[in-house]
Design an enzyme around this catalytic site. Sequence first.
Site, mmCIF file in Angstrom:
data_model
loop_
_atom_site.group_PDB
_atom_site.id
_atom_site.type_symbol
_atom_site.label_atom_id
_atom_site.label_comp_id
_atom_site.label_asym_id
_atom_site.label_seq_id
_atom_site.Cartn_x
_atom_site.Cartn_y
_atom_site.Cartn_z
ATOM 1 N N GLY A 1 28.765 0.229 47.822
ATOM 2 C CA GLY A 1 27.963 -0.768 47.643
ATOM 3 C C GLY A 1 26.242 -0.116 46.816
ATOM 4 N N THR B 1 34.014 -3.254 44.384
ATOM 5 C CA THR B 1 35.699 -2.792 44.452
ATOM 6 C C THR B 1 35.934 -2.795 46.307
ATOM 7 O OG1 THR B 1 35.702 -1.792 42.408
ATOM 8 C CG2 THR B 1 37.916 -1.816 44.334
ATOM 9 N N ARG C 1 63.275 -1.402 17.712
ATOM 10 C CA ARG C 1 62.720 -2.721 17.503
ATOM 11 C C ARG C 1 62.831 -2.670 15.967
ATOM 12 N NH1 ARG C 1 62.614 -7.862 17.734
ATOM 13 N NH2 ARG C 1 60.965 -8.468 16.384
ATOM 14 N N GLU D 1 31.387 2.664 36.773
ATOM 15 C CA GLU D 1 30.879 4.007 36.820
ATOM 16 C C GLU D 1 30.330 4.816 35.980
ATOM 17 O OE1 GLU D 1 31.850 5.681 39.251
ATOM 18 O OE2 GLU D 1 33.707 4.651 40.135
ATOM 19 N N THR E 1 28.471 2.250 31.627
ATOM 20 C CA THR E 1 29.175 1.729 30.663
ATOM 21 C C THR E 1 29.166 3.536 29.204
ATOM 22 O OG1 THR E 1 27.515 1.545 29.744
ATOM 23 C CG2 THR E 1 28.727 -0.194 31.047
HETATM 24 C C1 LIG Z 1 36.157 -4.740 38.269
HETATM 25 C C2 LIG Z 1 34.449 -3.808 39.012
HETATM 26 C C3 LIG Z 1 34.721 -2.960 40.005
HETATM 27 C C4 LIG Z 1 33.459 -2.498 40.552
HETATM 28 N N1 LIG Z 1 33.411 -1.898 41.772
HETATM 29 C C5 LIG Z 1 31.601 -1.785 41.994
HETATM 30 C C6 LIG Z 1 32.239 -1.005 43.166
HETATM 31 O O1 LIG Z 1 32.795 -0.586 44.046
HETATM 32 N N2 LIG Z 1 30.550 -0.438 43.762
HETATM 33 C C7 LIG Z 1 29.630 -0.533 42.388
HETATM 34 O O2 LIG Z 1 28.316 -0.568 42.830
HETATM 35 N N3 LIG Z 1 29.689 -1.216 41.024
HETATM 36 C C8 LIG Z 1 30.838 -1.643 41.176
HETATM 37 N N4 LIG Z 1 31.135 -2.412 39.853
HETATM 38 C C9 LIG Z 1 29.892 -2.570 38.874
HETATM 39 C C10 LIG Z 1 29.809 -1.117 37.697
HETATM 40 O O3 LIG Z 1 29.585 -0.182 37.875
HETATM 41 C C11 LIG Z 1 28.645 -2.330 36.612
HETATM 42 O O4 LIG Z 1 28.932 -3.201 36.170
HETATM 43 C C12 LIG Z 1 27.766 -1.255 35.848
HETATM 44 O O5 LIG Z 1 27.678 -0.231 36.084
HETATM 45 C C13 LIG Z 1 26.952 -2.030 34.364
HETATM 46 O O6 LIG Z 1 26.348 -3.161 34.572
HETATM 47 P P1 LIG Z 1 25.964 -3.860 34.565
HETATM 48 O O7 LIG Z 1 27.919 -4.682 34.486
HETATM 49 O O8 LIG Z 1 25.039 -4.853 34.876
HETATM 50 O O9 LIG Z 1 26.564 -3.998 33.239
HETATM 51 P P2 LIG Z 1 24.625 -3.980 32.184
HETATM 52 O O10 LIG Z 1 23.788 -2.968 32.714
HETATM 53 O O11 LIG Z 1 23.987 -5.429 32.724
HETATM 54 O O12 LIG Z 1 24.971 -3.707 30.933
HETATM 55 C C14 LIG Z 1 25.746 -4.774 29.838
HETATM 56 C C15 LIG Z 1 25.675 -4.306 28.832
HETATM 57 O O13 LIG Z 1 24.177 -3.802 28.249
HETATM 58 C C16 LIG Z 1 24.355 -2.164 27.650
HETATM 59 N N5 LIG Z 1 22.890 -1.244 28.494
HETATM 60 C C17 LIG Z 1 22.955 -1.182 29.593
HETATM 61 N N6 LIG Z 1 21.890 -0.563 29.955
HETATM 62 C C18 LIG Z 1 21.961 0.298 28.237
HETATM 63 C C19 LIG Z 1 20.307 1.180 27.532
HETATM 64 N N7 LIG Z 1 19.210 1.172 28.300
HETATM 65 N N8 LIG Z 1 20.843 1.448 26.476
HETATM 66 C C20 LIG Z 1 21.642 0.658 26.004
HETATM 67 N N9 LIG Z 1 22.488 0.080 26.668
HETATM 68 C C21 LIG Z 1 22.053 -0.433 27.670
HETATM 69 C C22 LIG Z 1 25.389 -1.197 28.897
HETATM 70 O O14 LIG Z 1 26.119 -0.348 27.726
HETATM 71 C C23 LIG Z 1 26.252 -2.159 28.820
HETATM 72 O O15 LIG Z 1 27.030 -2.435 27.200
HETATM 73 C C24 LIG Z 1 32.309 -2.808 39.018
HETATM 74 C C25 LIG Z 1 32.609 -3.278 37.979
HETATM 75 C C26 LIG Z 1 33.521 -4.103 37.900
HETATM 76 C C27 LIG Z 1 33.717 -5.253 36.217
#
Ligand SMILES: Cc1cc2nc3c(=O)[nH]c(=O)nc-3n(C[C@H](O)[C@H](O)[C@H](O)COP(=O)(O)OP(=O)(O)OC[C@H]3O[C@@H](n4cnc5c(N)ncnc54)[C@H](O)[C@@H]3O)c2cc1C
Length: 393
Positions: free
Chosen positions: A136, A170, A277, A373, A375
């Site tokens: 978490g 997860t 195909r 892990e 983006t």
């Molecule tokens: C199916 C699934 C399983 C997951 N499992 C886990 C888990 O087990 N444990 C856990 O802790 N997390 C988990 N996550 C969370 C995951 O690690 C986060 O979703 C990820 O770190 C991105 O964070 P966010 O979704 O808040 O996106 P945001 O951080 O809000 O990002 C949104 C967009 O903004 C961009 N962005 C953000 N900051 C910047 C910057 N400085 N410059 C340019 N672009 C930027 C990003 O690249 C992205 O395109 C999981 C996510 C999913 C979808």
Amino acid sequence: MPAIKFRGVDFIQFDALLTEEERLVRDTTRQFIEDNLIPIIEECNRAGRFPRELVKPMADLGFFGASLKGYGCAGMGNVEYGLMTQELERGDSGVRSFVSVQSGLCMYPIWEFGSEEQKETWLPPMQKGEKLGCFGLTEPGFGSNPGGMKTRARKVGNEYILNGEKMWITSGTIADVAVIWAKVENENDKIRGFLVEKDRPGFTSQDVHGKWSLRASVTSGLSLQDVHIPEANLLPKSGGLKSPLMCLNQARYGIAWGAIGAAMSCYDCALQYAILRKQWRDQPIASHQLVQDKLTWMISEITKAQLLVLQVGRLKDAGKAEHQHISMAKRNNVWMALECARLSRDILGANGVADDYPIMRHMMNLESVKTYEGTHDVHSLIIGQSVTGIDAF
Ligand SMILES: Cc1cc2nc3c(=O)[nH]c(=O)nc-3n(C[C@H](O)[C@H](O)[C@H](O)COP(=O)(O)OP(=O)(O)OC[C@H]3O[C@@H](n4cnc5c(N)ncnc54)[C@H](O)[C@@H]3O)c2cc1C
């Protein structure tokens, strides 16, 4: 159209770069996935069901904590571990995610930052699949920037009291123990890891519903409301944001290999389909130059991805892998796999959108893999920082 069966992908005799033990791990995992996951994965994906029945057989093959030493773990080399995750993800990214979280994000922090007592308590049953874990870190308001987390731990007597919310976790609802990252109020908000057992009063979890990605993996929200845990549940050697980032490095490395598995599945399916195909003058669509161009792009990128992650694996075995190397492998290989999924889907035409074939499932899964892990763009910033020395976050 006859059923398409995976045949493996090796354009440049990549196998010759692997040891016998590495090939054995790859082939054993491949057979396991073929026999046990492929027959049920489309049903699991449709139903949004995690195939829990595979936990014990996966444990028996040593998949959990596979690269850790001691406590019943397999002690695999990094390339063996990577080839295992490649084959798991050739089956499904959700199942690979489950194994990555159990191993790299839960067992690894206990192994790396835990006390001897914590290791003895958790690692052997986790290796056997008798206990499951989750990690978490992400919160509703903090994903790419986990350092902003709001979850807090306060030391009172010989206990810690935890409060906060974690999101997108997860295996959250099926885990027996959660590794929770929180800022410790009595230590100037230093980030530390805590082991929180699922039955602690005040700790609740609920599943995220309506996901169109990683449907065969459980994703949950966690809530901690005045959760009391003994001080013995603090991971004593954890300290600062670098601790969870070390865990993410482990998992990202596995993802870089795993994405190749998903790409191989899509490419091999598209190649076989294109030969079978027929369209125009009763000729296979594989005879058209534009289709061949797509196949050429895919096999070239898969091959480059294999070489990249093999070198990172060899560096990791030598203790020389840097976090930016792992970022490059994760970023490139997941992007490459997603492009392969899109091109393969295109080659299958209408059939590409149906779950008679694995491609659309891989494509939807890889959208999450691109985001979690770190983006794709966050890894661009990590690599950019490494080459310029300038932080652009
Ligand atoms: C199916 C699934 C399983 C997951 N499992 C886990 C888990 O087990 N444990 C856990 O802790 N997390 C988990 N996550 C969370 C995951 O690690 C986060 O979703 C990820 O770190 C991105 O964070 P966010 O979704 O808040 O996106 P945001 O951080 O809000 O990002 C949104 C967009 O903004 C961009 N962005 C953000 N900051 C910047 C910057 N400085 N410059 C340019 N672009 C930027 C990003 O690249 C992205 O395109 C999981 C996510 C999913 C979808």
